[in-house]
Scaffold this active site. Structure first.
Site, PDB file in Angstrom:
ATOM      1  NE  ARG A  16     -37.303 -32.120  -9.952  1.00 55.14           N
ATOM      2  CZ  ARG A  16     -37.085 -31.332 -10.997  1.00 55.14           C
ATOM      3  NH1 ARG A  16     -37.912 -30.354 -11.273  1.00 55.14           N
ATOM      4  NH2 ARG A  16     -36.040 -31.533 -11.767  1.00 55.14           N
ATOM      5  CD  GLU A  17     -38.876 -40.411  -7.880  1.00 58.89           C
ATOM      6  OE1 GLU A  17     -39.074 -39.458  -7.101  1.00 58.89           O
ATOM      7  OE2 GLU A  17     -37.799 -41.037  -7.910  1.00 58.89           O
ATOM      8  CE  LYS A 112     -46.477 -17.308  -0.218  1.00 58.49           C
ATOM      9  NZ  LYS A 112     -45.309 -18.013  -0.678  1.00 58.49           N
ATOM     10  CD1 TRP A 563     -39.952 -17.008  -0.622  1.00 60.36           C
ATOM     11  CD2 TRP A 563     -39.544 -16.026  -2.582  1.00 60.36           C
ATOM     12  NE1 TRP A 563     -41.110 -16.402  -1.035  1.00 60.36           N
ATOM     13  CE2 TRP A 563     -40.894 -15.791  -2.225  1.00 60.36           C
ATOM     14  CE3 TRP A 563     -39.057 -15.490  -3.790  1.00 60.36           C
ATOM     15  CZ2 TRP A 563     -41.767 -15.042  -3.034  1.00 60.36           C
ATOM     16  CZ3 TRP A 563     -39.928 -14.756  -4.594  1.00 60.36           C
ATOM     17  CH2 TRP A 563     -41.261 -14.537  -4.214  1.00 60.36           C
ATOM     18  CG  ASP A 601     -38.521  -6.790  -7.967  1.00 63.27           C
ATOM     19  OD1 ASP A 601     -39.230  -5.787  -8.183  1.00 63.27           O
ATOM     20  OD2 ASP A 601     -37.886  -7.391  -8.860  1.00 63.27           O
ATOM     21  CD  GLU A 607     -43.717 -15.923   1.239  1.00 55.70           C
ATOM     22  OE1 GLU A 607     -44.035 -15.498   0.107  1.00 55.70           O
ATOM     23  OE2 GLU A 607     -42.787 -16.712   1.429  1.00 55.70           O
ATOM     24  CG  HIS A 643     -43.205  -5.574  -8.119  1.00 56.94           C
ATOM     25  ND1 HIS A 643     -44.466  -5.210  -8.532  1.00 56.94           N
ATOM     26  CD2 HIS A 643     -43.175  -6.927  -8.176  1.00 56.94           C
ATOM     27  CE1 HIS A 643     -45.158  -6.304  -8.816  1.00 56.94           C
ATOM     28  NE2 HIS A 643     -44.398  -7.359  -8.607  1.00 56.94           N
ATOM     29  CG  HIS A 696     -51.462 -13.584 -12.006  1.00 57.00           C
ATOM     30  ND1 HIS A 696     -51.623 -12.251 -11.715  1.00 57.00           N
ATOM     31  CD2 HIS A 696     -50.455 -14.018 -11.229  1.00 57.00           C
ATOM     32  CE1 HIS A 696     -50.763 -11.905 -10.774  1.00 57.00           C
ATOM     33  NE2 HIS A 696     -50.033 -12.958 -10.465  1.00 57.00           N
TER      34      HIS A 696
HETATM   35  N1  GLN Z   1     -38.602  -8.037 -11.368  1.00 55.65           N
HETATM   36  C1  GLN Z   1     -39.272  -9.291 -11.213  1.00 55.65           C
HETATM   37  C2  GLN Z   1     -39.927  -9.677 -12.524  1.00 55.65           C
HETATM   38  O1  GLN Z   1     -40.361  -8.812 -13.229  1.00 55.65           O
HETATM   39  C3  GLN Z   1     -40.312  -9.202 -10.156  1.00 55.65           C
HETATM   40  C4  GLN Z   1     -41.049 -10.475  -9.966  1.00 55.65           C
HETATM   41  C5  GLN Z   1     -41.706 -10.609  -8.634  1.00 55.65           C
HETATM   42  O2  GLN Z   1     -41.605  -9.744  -7.786  1.00 55.65           O
HETATM   43  N2  GLN Z   1     -42.342 -11.712  -8.412  1.00 55.65           N
HETATM   44  O3  GLN Z   1     -40.074 -10.841 -12.824  1.00 55.65           O
HETATM   45 ZN    ZN Z   2     -44.810  -9.360  -8.672  1.00 52.16          ZN
END
Ligand code: GLN
Ligand code: ZN
Length: 757
Positions: A16-17, A112, A563, A601, A607, A643, A696
């Site tokens: 990771r330079e 993305k 992921w 979640d 995606e 979520h 954010h």
């Molecule tokens: N439960 C996860 C959190 O609160 C949900 C995060 C996510 O969906 N990106 O961090």
């Molecule tokens: Zn989220």
């Protein structure tokens, strides 16, 4: 002679330079010359590696300090006005300003790159947009490699893809494709200058050939390559990757250029058709080595394909390469000293993929490396029937999943009654998305525990103390549904993967996600099952501290797979199903432990959507089913939440409703609730928590703002089905902002409740 070819090499370095250098530069710990030197060293090392491996066509300009689409914007002077750029002098600071924002100018959007987890900086277009060749990076790096004795093949994103990926930001009625003519002229200048500098090839990436194209896009493509065909002294290769050409095949194969690159991994079915259609003049680059996964290629099978294609077009026009840039692969297997030899022998990272490419190119020229082929065959056979991969019980269980396993006992309306009776929640119930700030203290304790400097008992006691603090704080604030805070988790995928059978982890398997942020995806190599409960201990402990309902917190099957690097020996849907069953076991155990609500979640649900519409239904079917498998093992009175970290649901709202979660929380605060539209238009039938607090940003929203947002939401949604929560988890924030923000949020809900009463 068959040509061995690479489309791009990872730029981040073995250790990771790149991250270290850029972050040091941003902090002021490294000067411009130091940053330049670090970049030059990474490029030198990458070119040397590819040369040593025997690659004939080595890319340049695949390097970037941040992102190649941003690099193109800088090369052609497309810098938004708010950055106050002088219109002449291009340097890396302009790019960093655009990517990261400045005091006075918000950063450009990032999104993305096709269906990868790599993010590019979105080009912006306005009525004033003009293009001019102001940068020199592509020429400088060509010259740099040339000075090192390598005549590289410069690489750049193509005009049709560039226009497609950008967006009109001034609210004007500009049709961005009208910018094509002036953009194409800059490409012509670039190609001419590269030809003059001595470049033999120019690779132009047009991965939009993997998408459904409209007439405007087709017109830009036709114009661009007709014009570029007039440039003398350089051969142009147009590269498609990430998918099949499908109905774009005709357009693609008729391009008036010297070479075409196809993704022969995802597009294996049409590779031979493309070869058969090719006219006698063109080279075909066959992307037969998977640039997006970490498995060794089955060389015997790949060679058979290569031989067939050679039979069509002849060795003289055959090029062998990876499906796409190796940017999406980890750098080298040599660093993985912790993985056992048997497992390592199944893998190929970017460096090892170079050897596979050269093997195939040589083999096509009757220079077969018999030892490598024999070793590869052995590795394939070992992996195919390894006891580490196959778990008969898991396969039996997955095969036996029936409708009843994907169905709650009763429809939502009836479940809701039972859930409300059991939990007795007020109107506008308040909750959070799960995580609380991952402070220095929390991260330090985790690291100490991992390194053995903190015993299991000490670490458990530490986590219990953190949970107890969090529970007390939520009770003090007056939350209606509590969470334990996720202090035990490093990452929402890794934490579960580490406890599931069938998952493996690398030490240095980093891949760039955006800028200096890299991810280290787990590897799903075998049948997945859950040997033991993963979260029950923490959730149960948290519940024991309060009379309020505690929400259990899990990551869903689609996200767990999306992921990760996923096994390629069975359909993705099968792997997702196995993960779903493992999560289901956890859900059932959480219920038995007394948790009345469980959140699953699915941050990556959208995606995962395929690039082409025609493939959406199949994906949505198994994606929705997997959620239902994971969630439907519970009684009616257990409340299932989900979520999702975004809110563009317009295209998929039906599928979202089909998941049948009792409650969904989404991100809506930044768009001022506008993004609720899909839910409103569709009349989403279950409960919904539209985020009222933008996590954010470090800004603390006032109570009134959140009341206003909630009022907006309840104008269009039935109030009795609205929850109050932030946009997402709070792990990246600090307590200093989170505490007041959450207080304001709970107070906002109270006020609405009181007014309604
Ligand atoms: N439960 C996860 C959190 O609160 C949900 C995060 C996510 O969906 N990106 O961090
Ligand atoms: Zn989220």
């Amino acid at each position: 002679m068959t040509v061995s070819h690479n489309l791009g090499f990872p730029r981040i370095g073995e250790r990771r330079e790149l991250k270290k250098a850029t972050e040091a530069y941003w902090k002021g710990d490294l000067d411009y010359a130091g940053l330049e030197a670090a970049g030059a060293e990474l490029r030198r090392a990458n070119w040397a590696k590819q040369q040593a491996a025997g690659i004939d066509l080595i890319p340049s300009n695949d390097f970037s300090f941040y992102d190649q689409v941003l690099g193109l914007s800088c090369l052609i002077g497309n810098v938004p006005e708010r950055f106050g750029w002088n219109g002449r002098d291009m340097n890396i600071d302009v790019a960093f300003d655009m990517a990261r924002g400045t005091q006075g100018a918000i950063a450009c959007e990032m999104t993305k790159w096709f269906d990868t987890n790599y993010h590019y900086i979105v080009p912006e277009f306005t009525k004033n947009t003009t293009f001019e060749l102001v940068g020199s990076k592509i020429f400088d790096e060509f010259a740099e490699a040339k000075a090192q004795g390598i005549v590289t093949k410069p690489v750049m994103v193509g005009p049709a893809t560039y226009l497609t990926l950008g967006k009109v930001t001034d609210g004007s009625n500009l049709d961005k494709f009208d910018l094509a003519d002036s953009l194409i002229e800059v490409y012509v200048q670039i190609a001419e200058k590269l030809a003059a500098d001595g470049a033999e090839w120019l690779q132009i990436d047009e991965p939009i050939f993997s998408l459904d194209l409209n007439d405007a896009q087709r017109a830009v493509i036709e114009k661009a390559y007709a014009r570029l065909a007039q440039v003398d002294g350089i051969k142009i290769m147009v590269a498609n990757y990430f998918g099949e050409l499908a109905d774009n095949m005709e357009l693609f194969t008729s391009l008036p250029v010297e070479a075409l690159h196809i993704d022969a991994v995802r597009g294996i079915k049409e590779a031979e058709v493309v070869a058969a259609r090719l006219d006698d003049e063109k080279y075909l680059s066959v992307g037969i080595i998977d640039g997006r996964n970490i498995w060794k290629t089955d060389l015997e099978r790949a060679l058979a394909t290569i031989e067939t294609i050679k039979g069509e077009i002849g060795a003289g026009r055959l090029i062998v390469g990876p499906s796409c840039s190796l940017l999406h692969s980890p750098v080298t297997l040599r660093s993985e000293t912790k993985l056992d030899d048997e497992f390592k022998n199944w893998l190929a990272f970017a460096e090892e993929k170079l050897d596979e490419i050269v093997f195939l190119a040589n083999a096509a020229d009757s220079k077969l490396d018999k030892t490598m082929l024999a070793d590869n065959k052995q590795a394939m056979a070992d992996r195919a029937d390894s006891a580490r991969i196959h778990d008969a019980a898991v396969k039996r269980r997955a095969a036996a999943v029936a409708d009843k396993d994907r169905q709650r006992g009763s429809p939502y309306a009836e479940r809701a009654k039972k859930q409300h009776a059991k939990m007795n929640l007020p109107a506008y119930p308040t909750t959070t998305i799960g995580s609380f700030p991952q402070t220095q203290e929390v991260r330090k304790a985790r690291a100490a525990h991992k390194k053995g400097r903190m015993s299991d008992a000490e670490y458990d006691a530490f986590l219990e103390a953190k949970i107890a603090e969090a529970v007390k704080m939520q009770e003090d604030m007056g939350f209606d549904m509590l969470v334990h805070g996720e202090f035990e988790r490093n990452d929402m995928v890794e934490y579960f993967g580490e406890q599931l059978a069938g998952y493996a982890f690398t030490k240095f398997g980093w891949v760039q996600s955006y800028g200096s942020r890299y991810v280290k995806p787990p590897i799903i190599f075998g049948d997945v099952s859950r040997p033991e409960p993963m979260t029950v201990k923490w959730s149960k402990y948290a519940q024991s501290l309060t009379d309020k309902p505690m929400k259990g917190m899990l990551t869903g099957p689609v996200t767990m797979v999306q992921w990760a690097f996923v096994r390629d020996d069975q359909p993705r849907s099968e792997t997702v199903k196995q993960v779903a069953l493992a999560i289901r076991d956890e859900v059932v155990d959480l219920e038995a432990a007394g948790l009345a609500a469980i959140q699953i979640d699915e941050a990556a649900f959208r995606e995962g959507l395929p690039l082409r519409r025609a493939d959406w239904d199949a994906y949505l079917k198994w994606a929705v089913e997997s959620f239902r498998i994971a969630s439907c093992g519970v009684a009616d009175d257990t409340q299932i939440h989900t979520h999702m970290c975004y809110s563009e649901f317009n295209d998929i709202i039906e599928a979202i409703a089909d998941m049948d979660a009792d409650c969904i929380s989404i991100e809506t605060s930044r768009s001022q609730m506008e993004l609720l539209d899909a839910f409103v238009a569709f009349q989403y039938p279950n409960e919904i928590g539209p985020g009222v607090y933008d996590i954010h940003s470090p800004r603390v929203p006032e109570k009134q703002e959140m009341i206003d947002l909630l009022k907006k939401a309840t104008k269009v949604l039935p109030a009795e089905r609205v929850w109050v929560n932030p946009d997402c988890g709070l792990k990246t924030r600090g307590w200093a902002e989170v505490e007041p923000a959450l207080r304001h949020m709970v107070d906002a809900a109270r006020e609405l409740r009181d007014r309604a009463a």
